[in-house]
Design a protein around this motif. Sequence first.
Motif, PDB file in Angstrom:
ATOM      1  N   MET A 199       0.855  -1.193   0.000  1.00  0.00           N
ATOM      2  CA  MET A 199       0.000   0.000   0.000  1.00  0.00           C
ATOM      3  C   MET A 199       0.888   1.238   0.000  1.00  0.00           C
ATOM      4  SD  MET A 199      -3.208   0.806   2.536  1.00  0.00           S
ATOM      5  CE  MET A 199      -3.915  -0.804   2.155  1.00  0.00           C
ATOM      6  N   PRO A 200       0.630   2.225  -0.874  1.00  0.00           N
ATOM      7  CA  PRO A 200       1.492   3.414  -0.964  1.00  0.00           C
ATOM      8  C   PRO A 200       1.582   4.151   0.373  1.00  0.00           C
ATOM      9  CG  PRO A 200      -0.083   3.334  -2.780  1.00  0.00           C
ATOM     10  CD  PRO A 200      -0.480   2.265  -1.823  1.00  0.00           C
ATOM     11  N   SER A 201       2.762   4.729   0.618  1.00  0.00           N
ATOM     12  CA  SER A 201       2.953   5.468   1.864  1.00  0.00           C
ATOM     13  C   SER A 201       2.070   6.709   1.935  1.00  0.00           C
ATOM     14  CB  SER A 201       4.423   5.880   1.995  1.00  0.00           C
ATOM     15  OG  SER A 201       4.812   6.688   0.887  1.00  0.00           O
ATOM     16  N   SER A 202       1.673   7.234   0.765  1.00  0.00           N
ATOM     17  CA  SER A 202       0.824   8.434   0.750  1.00  0.00           C
ATOM     18  C   SER A 202      -0.543   8.186   1.371  1.00  0.00           C
ATOM     19  CB  SER A 202       0.645   8.930  -0.688  1.00  0.00           C
ATOM     20  OG  SER A 202       0.013   7.933  -1.484  1.00  0.00           O
ATOM     21  N   MET A 203      -0.904   6.897   1.546  1.00  0.00           N
ATOM     22  CA  MET A 203      -2.211   6.587   2.151  1.00  0.00           C
ATOM     23  C   MET A 203      -2.291   7.096   3.583  1.00  0.00           C
ATOM     24  SD  MET A 203      -3.951   5.118  -0.207  1.00  0.00           S
ATOM     25  CE  MET A 203      -5.261   4.241   0.604  1.00  0.00           C
ATOM     26  N   LYS A 204      -1.128   7.327   4.210  1.00  0.00           N
ATOM     27  CA  LYS A 204      -1.128   7.799   5.603  1.00  0.00           C
ATOM     28  C   LYS A 204      -1.778   9.184   5.728  1.00  0.00           C
ATOM     29  CE  LYS A 204       3.029   5.227   6.923  1.00  0.00           C
ATOM     30  NZ  LYS A 204       4.433   5.334   7.406  1.00  0.00           N
ATOM     31  N   TRP A 205      -1.706   9.981   4.672  1.00  0.00           N
ATOM     32  CA  TRP A 205      -2.362  11.299   4.726  1.00  0.00           C
ATOM     33  C   TRP A 205      -3.602  11.366   3.837  1.00  0.00           C
ATOM     34  CZ3 TRP A 205      -2.990  14.099   0.276  1.00  0.00           C
ATOM     35  CH2 TRP A 205      -2.146  13.788  -0.814  1.00  0.00           C
ATOM     36  N   ARG A 206      -3.669  10.534   2.790  1.00  0.00           N
ATOM     37  CA  ARG A 206      -4.823  10.587   1.890  1.00  0.00           C
ATOM     38  C   ARG A 206      -6.094  10.092   2.561  1.00  0.00           C
ATOM     39  NH1 ARG A 206      -2.462   7.213  -2.809  1.00  0.00           N
ATOM     40  NH2 ARG A 206      -4.544   7.398  -3.720  1.00  0.00           N
ATOM     41  N   VAL A 207      -5.989   8.992   3.320  1.00  0.00           N
ATOM     42  CA  VAL A 207      -7.173   8.461   4.010  1.00  0.00           C
ATOM     43  C   VAL A 207      -7.698   9.453   5.050  1.00  0.00           C
ATOM     44  CG1 VAL A 207      -8.032   6.648   5.548  1.00  0.00           C
ATOM     45  CG2 VAL A 207      -6.614   6.050   3.570  1.00  0.00           C
ATOM     46  N   PRO A 208      -6.824  10.044   5.899  1.00  0.00           N
ATOM     47  CA  PRO A 208      -7.341  11.064   6.828  1.00  0.00           C
ATOM     48  C   PRO A 208      -7.998  12.256   6.134  1.00  0.00           C
ATOM     49  CG  PRO A 208      -5.184  10.319   7.555  1.00  0.00           C
ATOM     50  CD  PRO A 208      -5.412   9.709   6.202  1.00  0.00           C
ATOM     51  N   VAL A 209      -7.475  12.632   4.951  1.00  0.00           N
ATOM     52  CA  VAL A 209      -8.096  13.747   4.217  1.00  0.00           C
ATOM     53  C   VAL A 209      -9.526  13.394   3.808  1.00  0.00           C
ATOM     54  CG1 VAL A 209      -8.028  15.024   2.032  1.00  0.00           C
ATOM     55  CG2 VAL A 209      -5.961  14.785   3.392  1.00  0.00           C
ATOM     56  N   VAL A 210      -9.706  12.169   3.310  1.00  0.00           N
ATOM     57  CA  VAL A 210     -11.049  11.725   2.915  1.00  0.00           C
ATOM     58  C   VAL A 210     -11.978  11.684   4.121  1.00  0.00           C
ATOM     59  CG1 VAL A 210     -12.397   9.826   1.956  1.00  0.00           C
ATOM     60  CG2 VAL A 210     -10.203  10.447   0.919  1.00  0.00           C
ATOM     61  N   LEU A 211     -11.507  11.113   5.227  1.00  0.00           N
ATOM     62  CA  LEU A 211     -12.327  11.029   6.437  1.00  0.00           C
ATOM     63  C   LEU A 211     -12.662  12.419   6.973  1.00  0.00           C
ATOM     64  CD1 LEU A 211     -10.580   8.046   8.282  1.00  0.00           C
ATOM     65  CD2 LEU A 211     -12.711   8.010   6.968  1.00  0.00           C
ATOM     66  N   ALA A 212     -11.690  13.333   6.896  1.00  0.00           N
ATOM     67  CA  ALA A 212     -11.941  14.708   7.356  1.00  0.00           C
ATOM     68  C   ALA A 212     -12.992  15.384   6.477  1.00  0.00           C
ATOM     69  CB  ALA A 212     -10.641  15.504   7.335  1.00  0.00           C
ATOM     70  N   ALA A 213     -12.925  15.147   5.165  1.00  0.00           N
ATOM     71  CA  ALA A 213     -13.916  15.730   4.254  1.00  0.00           C
ATOM     72  C   ALA A 213     -15.310  15.214   4.573  1.00  0.00           C
ATOM     73  CB  ALA A 213     -13.547  15.409   2.805  1.00  0.00           C
ATOM     74  N   ILE A 214     -15.399  13.899   4.859  1.00  0.00           N
ATOM     75  CA  ILE A 214     -16.699  13.315   5.214  1.00  0.00           C
ATOM     76  C   ILE A 214     -17.206  13.910   6.526  1.00  0.00           C
ATOM     77  CG2 ILE A 214     -17.887  11.188   5.868  1.00  0.00           C
ATOM     78  CD1 ILE A 214     -15.951   9.685   4.009  1.00  0.00           C
ATOM     79  N   GLY A 215     -16.331  13.969   7.536  1.00  0.00           N
ATOM     80  CA  GLY A 215     -16.734  14.474   8.843  1.00  0.00           C
ATOM     81  C   GLY A 215     -17.158  15.944   8.800  1.00  0.00           C
ATOM     82  N   LEU A 216     -16.347  16.781   8.149  1.00  0.00           N
ATOM     83  CA  LEU A 216     -16.668  18.210   8.080  1.00  0.00           C
ATOM     84  C   LEU A 216     -17.944  18.454   7.275  1.00  0.00           C
ATOM     85  CD1 LEU A 216     -13.120  19.761   7.529  1.00  0.00           C
ATOM     86  CD2 LEU A 216     -14.565  19.998   9.555  1.00  0.00           C
ATOM     87  N   SER A 217     -18.105  17.735   6.178  1.00  0.00           N
ATOM     88  CA  SER A 217     -19.309  17.905   5.359  1.00  0.00           C
ATOM     89  C   SER A 217     -20.554  17.526   6.143  1.00  0.00           C
ATOM     90  CB  SER A 217     -19.213  17.063   4.082  1.00  0.00           C
ATOM     91  OG  SER A 217     -18.121  17.473   3.295  1.00  0.00           O
TER      92      SER A 217
ATOM     93  N   LEU B 110     -20.254   5.386  -4.772  1.00  0.00           N
ATOM     94  CA  LEU B 110     -19.792   5.833  -3.452  1.00  0.00           C
ATOM     95  C   LEU B 110     -19.309   7.284  -3.525  1.00  0.00           C
ATOM     96  CD1 LEU B 110     -19.078   4.983  -0.497  1.00  0.00           C
ATOM     97  CD2 LEU B 110     -16.808   4.385  -1.362  1.00  0.00           C
ATOM     98  N   ALA B 111     -18.555   7.596  -4.576  1.00  0.00           N
ATOM     99  CA  ALA B 111     -18.069   8.975  -4.765  1.00  0.00           C
ATOM    100  C   ALA B 111     -19.231   9.924  -5.018  1.00  0.00           C
ATOM    101  CB  ALA B 111     -17.087   9.016  -5.934  1.00  0.00           C
ATOM    102  N   LEU B 112     -20.258   9.433  -5.710  1.00  0.00           N
ATOM    103  CA  LEU B 112     -21.437  10.247  -5.998  1.00  0.00           C
ATOM    104  C   LEU B 112     -22.152  10.650  -4.707  1.00  0.00           C
ATOM    105  CD1 LEU B 112     -22.733  11.180  -8.705  1.00  0.00           C
ATOM    106  CD2 LEU B 112     -24.349   9.291  -8.441  1.00  0.00           C
ATOM    107  N   ALA B 113     -22.289   9.676  -3.795  1.00  0.00           N
ATOM    108  CA  ALA B 113     -22.927   9.964  -2.504  1.00  0.00           C
ATOM    109  C   ALA B 113     -22.116  10.987  -1.709  1.00  0.00           C
ATOM    110  CB  ALA B 113     -23.092   8.668  -1.709  1.00  0.00           C
ATOM    111  N   LEU B 114     -20.789  10.828  -1.725  1.00  0.00           N
ATOM    112  CA  LEU B 114     -19.933  11.785  -1.022  1.00  0.00           C
ATOM    113  C   LEU B 114     -20.005  13.159  -1.686  1.00  0.00           C
ATOM    114  CD1 LEU B 114     -17.894  12.495   1.122  1.00  0.00           C
ATOM    115  CD2 LEU B 114     -16.081  11.541  -0.331  1.00  0.00           C
ATOM    116  N   ASN B 115     -20.129  13.180  -3.015  1.00  0.00           N
ATOM    117  CA  ASN B 115     -20.258  14.436  -3.745  1.00  0.00           C
ATOM    118  C   ASN B 115     -21.495  15.209  -3.275  1.00  0.00           C
ATOM    119  OD1 ASN B 115     -19.259  15.964  -6.313  1.00  0.00           O
ATOM    120  ND2 ASN B 115     -21.464  15.817  -6.581  1.00  0.00           N
TER     121      ASN B 115
END
Length: 731
Positions: free
Chosen positions: A1-19, A297-302
């Motif tokens: 799994m790419p190392s960038s997932m350490k910050w990409r996953v939190p960004v997605v979760l933060a977007a969901i939480g803030l929205s 899934l992306a549509l629902a998040l959109n």
Amino acid sequence: MPSSMKWRVPVVLAAIGLSAWFAFPLSQRINLGLDLQGGMHLILRVDASAVKEDVRDRDVTGVALEIIRNRVDQFGVREPLIQRQGSEHILVQLPGVTDRDRALKLIGQTALLEFKLVADNPRLVERALKGEAPQGFELRADEDGSPLLLDTEGALTGAILSDAWVEPGELGLPDVNFRLNRDGARAFAQLTGANINRRLAIVLDGTVQSAPVIQSRIADSGRITGRFTREQANDLAIVLRAGALPAPIRVEEERTVGPSLGRDSIRAGLAATAIGASLVVVFMVLYYHLAGAVAVLALALNLLIILGSLGYLHATLTLPGIAGMILTLGMAVDANVLIYERIREELKAGRPLSSAIAAGYDKAFSAIFDSNVTTVIAAAFLYWFGTGPIRGFATTLTAGIIASMFTAVFVTRVVFDILLGLGRLNRLSMAKLIGETRIDFVGKRRLCYVLSALVIGIGIAAFIQRGPQRYGIDFAGGLLQEYRVDHPVTADAMRATLRKVGLGEAVIQEFGSPTEWLIRTADDTDADVERTIALTREALYADLAGTAPPELVRMERVGPVVGKILREKAWWAIAWSMVGILLYVAFRFRHVDFGLAGGIALLHDVVVAAGMLCLMQRPIDLIIVAGLLTIAGFSINDTIVIYDRVRENLRAARKVDLGQIINLSVNQMFSRTLLTSLTVIVEVLALYFFGGEVLRDFALCLLVGFISGVYSTVYIASALVITWRRAFKPS
């Protein structure tokens, strides 16, 4: 799994939480527009020319705005909007208020209260009745119609009041009591103390309310009696507390929406959203299988991000805003289609799945970015020129485009990387409806030029032939009333009813069903508008009342000056958006001919859509201009996708003829052009059939424009580049 997932996953979760935080609960986070909850929208003009010359240097509009705000606040309207617009206009929005007569009187009444002594000299009264009123006197009538000669010298005004309230008076009728301020008490005491046993007239906006006899010196409070209802007395107390307007107020634009129409619009908007989204979901899952489920899934998040954005911005959700939300759902899927078709090409070329996914995202990004930027350019000009609901459309469209970039390019990539890292994704199957094509698009360009010229010519002829009737009330001015009756009515019966009260020249139109009718007249003055409203109500109540009386569900009034301004701003917005898109495309592709060809193609689609509406006798109004600008932004999308492939193929085969490169590129992109347009057209069809009558012409405009966009993308835009180069670069 790419190392960038350490910050990409939190960004997605933060977007969901803030929205979610800013979106819910919806009833508290997002305000409904007047077209969804009912209410009044007014544009008022402060007539500063009626102010005395010695006070014209004051900010009359600013003073009027504060007085109107005070009146509205005391009226008890929840979350009103009162804003200054320019040097002499004031915007007033009153959610939930549908009693237009009361609201207009409360806001527009000058409320100049005056206390004037009544002259007792019968000779002076006799002279005044002959039209020879002495200087310093004016002739008025009291509440019973008897003449009164009022002394204007030394009159006091409502500026001496500190408070006003309602109390029961004689015979149970309400009176308006008032209390005097310090300076007012001193002046009033002097006036009444020196004139005991004389009559003092209480005059409001030139009308004598009462003229009681002064029985003693008054230094603290008084009472205004009259034949008031409780509601009238309350409103009078409000305007007296708020103070008199410094100048007369003219209504230049008015839109009133009844609560029943608002409820119908909400139901229709939700139905169109649900049906359109369901059709897109089914298509994506059946066509792209697992990848389609990721897109859903992306549509629902959109959708969640759009709602969160509206909540964060404290934006107002309008009916056109719901339409914008529906459109962005279709546009969000477009990006996924571009990515998935790129992945399909990479897999066909023999790349491993992980490499194919990475290459698909990388190669599709530029086309997705460019196409979304052009739509945002159109939305920006739409927001600049629009008002109220149209700005709501531009806001949701922009929020949806930005959200789709994030969900389609970033979020879905994170999901695929997680599945690859967990070893749960070994193959990516997709259906294929359209195989490779080998159509000579460039060879058919002359035939298509003739066909396009013919269609555009017919549209322009229809536009000219319609004359002033081509414009809706937003641009032409006048009065529009929408009535709902409880039984079907024919056009002949409706016209005969209106003819009885002298409104036989009114333009009538069935609106969705024979129980709902639009009645349009060319009234522009306040007196004409009020007269027409009263006559229409009288006629319909007399002839068309069934088990329930006819209901005025919507009323719109636009003055000729405002209509002209809106019309000019609309055409400028369309022109500037096209220039902006043309310059951006020319900049991105480093060639003016690509920009001009793309600009001509999108102009082609806008003209075709507008001409078709005129041909079908549909009026062009604010929401149609919103549709035309959306067409301008979306039409260029598929053109940019093909231009992007042309640029890529030119780099790979520099010595191949440009015509062959363009044919190859259009054929390579033909299936995804149809697929991306199909998802949006499905949403527009849902809007047309289920979005309600208010949005039907808007949906029809988009439908014609988007279909024309598919045609112009494959047959016009790229072919024009060939024509341009052969005409101006023969070498």
